[in-house]
Structures are given as C-alpha cells and as structure tokens.
Scaffold this motif. Structure first.
Motif, PDB file in Angstrom:
ATOM      1  N   PHE A 141     -10.325 -18.652   3.207  1.00 56.45           N
ATOM      2  CA  PHE A 141     -11.074 -17.583   3.154  1.00 56.45           C
ATOM      3  C   PHE A 141     -10.579 -16.693   4.413  1.00 56.45           C
ATOM      4  O   PHE A 141     -10.547 -15.491   4.186  1.00 56.45           O
ATOM      5  N   TRP A 142     -10.197 -17.075   5.567  1.00 53.46           N
ATOM      6  CA  TRP A 142      -9.758 -16.249   6.819  1.00 53.46           C
ATOM      7  C   TRP A 142      -8.544 -15.404   6.197  1.00 53.46           C
ATOM      8  O   TRP A 142      -7.982 -14.508   6.785  1.00 53.46           O
ATOM      9  N   LEU A 143      -7.707 -15.972   5.232  1.00 55.01           N
ATOM     10  CA  LEU A 143      -6.438 -15.678   4.868  1.00 55.01           C
ATOM     11  C   LEU A 143      -6.774 -14.245   3.981  1.00 55.01           C
ATOM     12  O   LEU A 143      -6.407 -13.248   3.964  1.00 55.01           O
ATOM     13  N   LEU A 144      -7.904 -14.571   3.005  1.00 50.54           N
ATOM     14  CA  LEU A 144      -8.188 -13.273   2.105  1.00 50.54           C
ATOM     15  C   LEU A 144      -8.943 -12.189   3.225  1.00 50.54           C
ATOM     16  O   LEU A 144      -8.884 -11.091   2.862  1.00 50.54           O
ATOM     17  N   ALA A 145      -9.488 -12.446   4.198  1.00 51.34           N
ATOM     18  CA  ALA A 145     -10.179 -11.646   5.157  1.00 51.34           C
ATOM     19  C   ALA A 145      -9.139 -11.161   5.859  1.00 51.34           C
ATOM     20  O   ALA A 145      -9.163  -9.592   5.978  1.00 51.34           O
ATOM     21  N   PHE A 146      -8.239 -11.557   5.981  1.00 47.61           N
ATOM     22  CA  PHE A 146      -7.019 -10.908   6.624  1.00 47.61           C
ATOM     23  C   PHE A 146      -6.473  -9.839   5.821  1.00 47.61           C
ATOM     24  O   PHE A 146      -5.932  -8.583   6.208  1.00 47.61           O
ATOM     25  N   ALA A 147      -6.348 -10.137   4.365  1.00 50.28           N
ATOM     26  CA  ALA A 147      -5.688  -9.415   3.484  1.00 50.28           C
ATOM     27  C   ALA A 147      -6.731  -7.971   3.174  1.00 50.28           C
ATOM     28  O   ALA A 147      -6.534  -6.899   3.210  1.00 50.28           O
ATOM     29  N   ALA A 148      -7.969  -8.145   3.475  1.00 52.94           N
ATOM     30  CA  ALA A 148      -9.151  -7.201   3.311  1.00 52.94           C
ATOM     31  C   ALA A 148      -8.990  -6.366   4.552  1.00 52.94           C
ATOM     32  O   ALA A 148      -9.084  -5.110   4.406  1.00 52.94           O
ATOM     33  N   VAL A 149      -8.661  -6.905   5.784  1.00 50.42           N
ATOM     34  CA  VAL A 149      -8.290  -5.951   6.883  1.00 50.42           C
ATOM     35  C   VAL A 149      -7.324  -5.037   6.941  1.00 50.42           C
ATOM     36  O   VAL A 149      -7.213  -4.053   7.294  1.00 50.42           O
ATOM     37  N   GLU A 150      -6.344  -5.672   6.261  1.00 49.30           N
ATOM     38  CA  GLU A 150      -5.049  -4.771   5.818  1.00 49.30           C
ATOM     39  C   GLU A 150      -5.200  -3.806   5.144  1.00 49.30           C
ATOM     40  O   GLU A 150      -4.965  -2.589   5.206  1.00 49.30           O
ATOM     41  N   ALA A 151      -6.112  -3.842   4.028  1.00 50.32           N
ATOM     42  CA  ALA A 151      -6.391  -2.923   2.997  1.00 50.32           C
ATOM     43  C   ALA A 151      -7.162  -1.931   3.654  1.00 50.32           C
ATOM     44  O   ALA A 151      -7.079  -0.532   3.471  1.00 50.32           O
ATOM     45  N   GLY A 152      -8.325  -2.032   4.550  1.00 50.44           N
ATOM     46  CA  GLY A 152      -8.981  -1.251   5.462  1.00 50.44           C
ATOM     47  C   GLY A 152      -8.092  -0.333   6.225  1.00 50.44           C
ATOM     48  O   GLY A 152      -8.317   0.762   6.632  1.00 50.44           O
ATOM     49  N   LEU A 153      -7.115  -1.078   6.992  1.00 53.44           N
ATOM     50  CA  LEU A 153      -6.438  -0.372   8.022  1.00 53.44           C
ATOM     51  C   LEU A 153      -5.610   0.766   7.372  1.00 53.44           C
ATOM     52  O   LEU A 153      -5.551   1.806   7.930  1.00 53.44           O
ATOM     53  N   ARG A 154      -4.978   0.149   6.337  1.00 50.88           N
ATOM     54  CA  ARG A 154      -4.024   1.138   5.604  1.00 50.88           C
ATOM     55  C   ARG A 154      -4.854   2.660   5.140  1.00 50.88           C
ATOM     56  O   ARG A 154      -4.348   3.595   5.200  1.00 50.88           O
ATOM     57  N   TYR A 155      -6.286   2.307   4.617  1.00 49.56           N
ATOM     58  CA  TYR A 155      -6.911   3.195   4.185  1.00 49.56           C
ATOM     59  C   TYR A 155      -7.215   4.155   5.489  1.00 49.56           C
ATOM     60  O   TYR A 155      -7.477   5.334   5.264  1.00 49.56           O
ATOM     61  N   CYS A 156      -7.699   3.533   6.450  1.00 52.44           N
ATOM     62  CA  CYS A 156      -7.937   4.239   7.723  1.00 52.44           C
ATOM     63  C   CYS A 156      -6.791   5.168   8.279  1.00 52.44           C
ATOM     64  O   CYS A 156      -6.870   6.511   8.447  1.00 52.44           O
ATOM     65  N   TRP A 157      -5.513   4.588   8.090  1.00 54.85           N
ATOM     66  CA  TRP A 157      -4.501   5.496   8.591  1.00 54.85           C
ATOM     67  C   TRP A 157      -4.390   6.534   7.457  1.00 54.85           C
ATOM     68  O   TRP A 157      -3.938   7.723   8.029  1.00 54.85           O
ATOM     69  N   PHE A 158      -4.563   6.190   6.305  1.00 55.27           N
ATOM     70  CA  PHE A 158      -4.334   7.443   5.297  1.00 55.27           C
ATOM     71  C   PHE A 158      -5.455   8.388   5.416  1.00 55.27           C
ATOM     72  O   PHE A 158      -5.127   9.779   5.327  1.00 55.27           O
ATOM     73  N   ALA A 159      -6.689   8.000   5.758  1.00 54.31           N
ATOM     74  CA  ALA A 159      -7.617   9.133   6.013  1.00 54.31           C
ATOM     75  C   ALA A 159      -7.762   9.642   7.290  1.00 54.31           C
ATOM     76  O   ALA A 159      -8.700  10.576   7.699  1.00 54.31           O
ATOM     77  N   GLY A 160      -6.846   9.383   8.231  1.00 55.34           N
ATOM     78  CA  GLY A 160      -6.957   9.770   9.684  1.00 55.34           C
ATOM     79  C   GLY A 160      -7.975   9.093  10.584  1.00 55.34           C
ATOM     80  O   GLY A 160      -8.316   9.813  11.715  1.00 55.34           O
ATOM     81  N   GLU A 161      -8.488   7.919  10.070  1.00 53.51           N
ATOM     82  CA  GLU A 161      -9.676   7.367  10.844  1.00 53.51           C
ATOM     83  C   GLU A 161      -8.831   6.638  12.030  1.00 53.51           C
ATOM     84  O   GLU A 161      -9.274   4.996  11.865  1.00 53.51           O
ATOM     85  N   THR A 162      -8.283   6.850  13.012  1.00 58.97           N
ATOM     86  CA  THR A 162      -7.648   6.206  13.925  1.00 58.97           C
ATOM     87  C   THR A 162      -8.573   5.346  15.130  1.00 58.97           C
ATOM     88  O   THR A 162      -8.080   4.245  15.123  1.00 58.97           O
ATOM     89  N   ALA A 163      -9.638   5.743  15.155  1.00 61.93           N
ATOM     90  CA  ALA A 163     -10.602   4.854  15.825  1.00 61.93           C
ATOM     91  C   ALA A 163     -11.284   3.681  15.132  1.00 61.93           C
ATOM     92  O   ALA A 163     -10.981   2.724  15.594  1.00 61.93           O
TER      93      ALA A 163
END
Length: 396
Positions: A141-163
C-alpha cells in the motif's frame, strides 16, 4: 543469462546502486554544482535535490529491501537476473535527469520513476498473491502511495505549483518514515535477539505490542494534516505526538551493553532522529524560532540516513551468508560517518556548533557521501560473490 551472484536477488544489485548514487549526489550538488543545477530554472534546485535523495538513493534502497524481504517473508522465488536489470534500467534515466535538473525532461523522468515503482509493486503483489497472504499488504500500500506522490509531484512541477510540490516532498519523506517504522518492527526483533545471543539459540527479547505501530500511525495522521490542512495548527500537535511515539519506542533498545553494538545503535539512532525531527517540526509550526527545514533534515539525513545504512549493513551481511557477530571495519566506519553527517547538518540549525555554518552544508554532504562510499568498499565484494549456501541462479 549466465549466473552472476550480484543478480541473485534485489538487494545484491540495488543496494550498491543506491549507495553509488548516494555517494555521488553530494559531490554533484555541493562540490561540482555549488548548490545549483545546470539546467534548473522553474523547479527550485532544493526540490530537485530533495527529490533525488528520496526517490533516487532511498527509493532504490527501498526496492532492494522489499525486493528481497517480501519473497523471504512469503517463501516465494525472488526476482532475479534480467528482471532486476530491467528494473535498474527504469530507475537510471530519471537519475540522469535529476543530476542536471533538466526541467524540460522532468515529465519523461517521472514516467520512468512511475514505471519503476509500479513494476516493483507488481512483483511484490505477485509474491503475496502466490501465498494468499495479506500480512504484508501495508508495504505494498505505501509503495503504491509513494508512486502516487511521485505522479502528483511531477504534475505540480509541470504546472508550476511549487508550494504544493514542497508539501508532496514532505509527504514522500513521511511515507518513508512510515516504512522505516514498519520495517523496524520486523528487523529489530531479529537484530536485538542476535545481539543478546549471537548463537541464535534463544530469543530473550520480545517487543511491546503497544509500541509496534503507534509511531507509524501518528506519522500518517501528521502527514495527512500537513498535506491537506497546511494552515491548520492541527499538524503541529500531531507532529509532537508522532515525535513522542518514536521517542517512546526507544525503550525497545534498553537492552544493556548490547545496545552499543553498531547495528543496534544505528537503528536506535535513526528512531531517535525521527522522534526529535517530529518534535522540531511541531515546535516550529507552533512558533519556535527554528529554520523551517531543521526538522525535515533530522528526518531525511538523520532518521532515514541512519535507518538505510543500518539495513545496508544488516541485510548485506545476512544475505551473503555472514553473521552480525563480526562486522567489517567498513560497517563501523559507514555508520559513524552517517551519524556525523546528520549531526553536522542539523546542529547549527539548532544553535549548536554555530562555527560550522555556513560550511556545514558541504561538510555534511561530504560525510554523507563518504558513508555510502565506505560501505561500498566493504560490501560490494561480498554482494558480488556467492553467499554461503545460497543459490545464485539468475533466470529472468
């Protein structure tokens, strides 16, 4: 594929890769880059640095641990040979992008990181399914959560949402702390019993069941509050509760002189850093005059640095047919360097050893990298050689 011992199980290949990345990362960040990255523009270099530390060095260490531990726990065949090489090939491209801070290539690097984590999850899930067990589902479960955070993080970088990406990096760090807590509840029983009785004939130590998951549970609550309610004071009190839970867990190491054995003390030190780090985060959020990153550095460099090095030493010896009674000098040296790296990094932030500032960033980075380099020097020959009584078949 021709049989090679280093491809016999995940940790034999992945631990050295994680250590090599950990040894090189500080050099690229501090020495060669001067705290900057050549192609970083919109994405803050500090966030690149944190990402590569968590998803690069620690991410590969996690893959090595789970890739070997889950098959052992479930009594199933571990991934070997070509499978391990393919996983490493998925992990490497994102590390090359992260080393330069190439913003434009971040989405592509994110796809490789996601593929790496999802394939690893598939392998672990397959092992659990083969034995129809749900006992180890928390790790999946936590490994999959880790993957989900990676996806969200990359999207935030792409969208400029650095906060928001900064909060997601803290979330990823907390997930690792949760995994450390869950792992320690399993590892500590074996390590402490062997420290008390190296023959393994008796098991004098039994952990207190009430402490087993309290720290992990409080970390999860803090993580959720910090991510979704960043302006609320709730996260501060939850951080204090998480810190108290980790410090309460230190009672597990009250075992007399055996607590000073390197492998035992390093796990205890990681737990102590986790407790102190959460207390610092809570105090900072309640208004204490501390740098905002002081607690985060106690968790990332202190808690996880010591925990990962402890696992490298313990699993590196036991999975190559060696015992913990006679540690090589490189184990002691790597442990000491990691503890020193954590101390040098955080002490000036709390007003101690202020004469080290501002050079403490570079000194800590060099000590951190040297810890992994010393471990590689001592353990890579063991991991590349056949273990006593171990099958080294490497079929993909």
């Amino acid at each position: 594929m021709r049989k090679r011992p280093i491809l016999a199980e995940a940790l034999r290949l992945f631990f050295p890769l994680a250590a090599a990345h950990g040894a090189l990362l500080p050099f690229l960040w501090v020495v060669a880059g001067g705290y900057g990255l050549p192609f970083a523009a919109d994405i803050p270099p500090a966030q690149w640095h944190a990402h590569e530390m968590i998803f690069g060095t620690y991410g590969m260490a996690l893959a090595g641990f789970l890739g070997s531990a889950v098959p052992e726990w479930t009594d199933t065949r571990p991934a070997r040979g070509r499978t391990l090489v393919c996983l490493a090939a998925l992990w490497l491209p994102a590390r090359l992008v992260g080393a330069t801070g190439a913003d434009a290539l971040s989405p592509l690097a994110g796809l490789f990181d996601l593929a790496f984590l999802l394939v690893l999850s598939l392998l672990l899930g397959r092992a659990m399914l083969a034995r129809r067990t749900t006992k180890h589902l928390a790790f999946l479960f936590w490994l999959l959560a880790f993957a989900a955070v990676e996806a969200g993080l990359r999207y935030c970088w792409f969208a400029g949402e650095t906060a928001l990406s900064a909060r997601l990096l803290e979330t990823a760090l907390c997930i690792f702390i949760v995994l450390f807590s869950l792992s320690a509840s399993r590892i500590n029983v074996v390590v402490i019993n062997l420290a008390l009785d190296p023959t393994g004939e008796t098991t004098p130590y039994r952990p207190h069941p009430g402490r087993r998951h309290a720290a992990a549970a409080m970390t999860v609550l803090y993580m959720a509050a910090a991510l979704f309610l960043p302006e609320s004071g709730v996260s501060a009190w939850l951080a204090l509760a998480a810190g108290a839970a980790f410090l309460d867990r230190l009672a597990e190491w009250f075992i007399g002189r055996a607590a000073f054995k390197t492998e035992v003390a390093l796990l205890a030190l990681g737990n102590a850093f986790a407790g102190a780090g959460f207390l610092a985060l809570g105090a900072t959020r309640l208004g204490l005059d501390l740098p905002p990153v002081a607690g985060l550095h106690m968790l990332s460099v202190g808690a996880l640095g010591c925990a990962v090095m402890a696992v490298f030493i313990i699993a590196g010896l036991r999975h190559t047919g060696r015992d913990l009674a006679h540690l090589p000098w490189q184990a002691h040296g790597a442990a000491l360097l990691m503890a020193a790296a954590a101390a040098v990094r955080v002490l000036p932030e709390f007003g101690f050893a202020s004469g080290l500032a501002p050079a403490h960033h570079a000194v800590s980075a060099v000590l951190w990298g040297a810890s992994f380099a010393v471990w590689l020097h001592g353990f890579l020959p063991m991991l590349a050689a056949p273990g006593i009584g171990q099958d080294t078949g490497c079929e993909g």
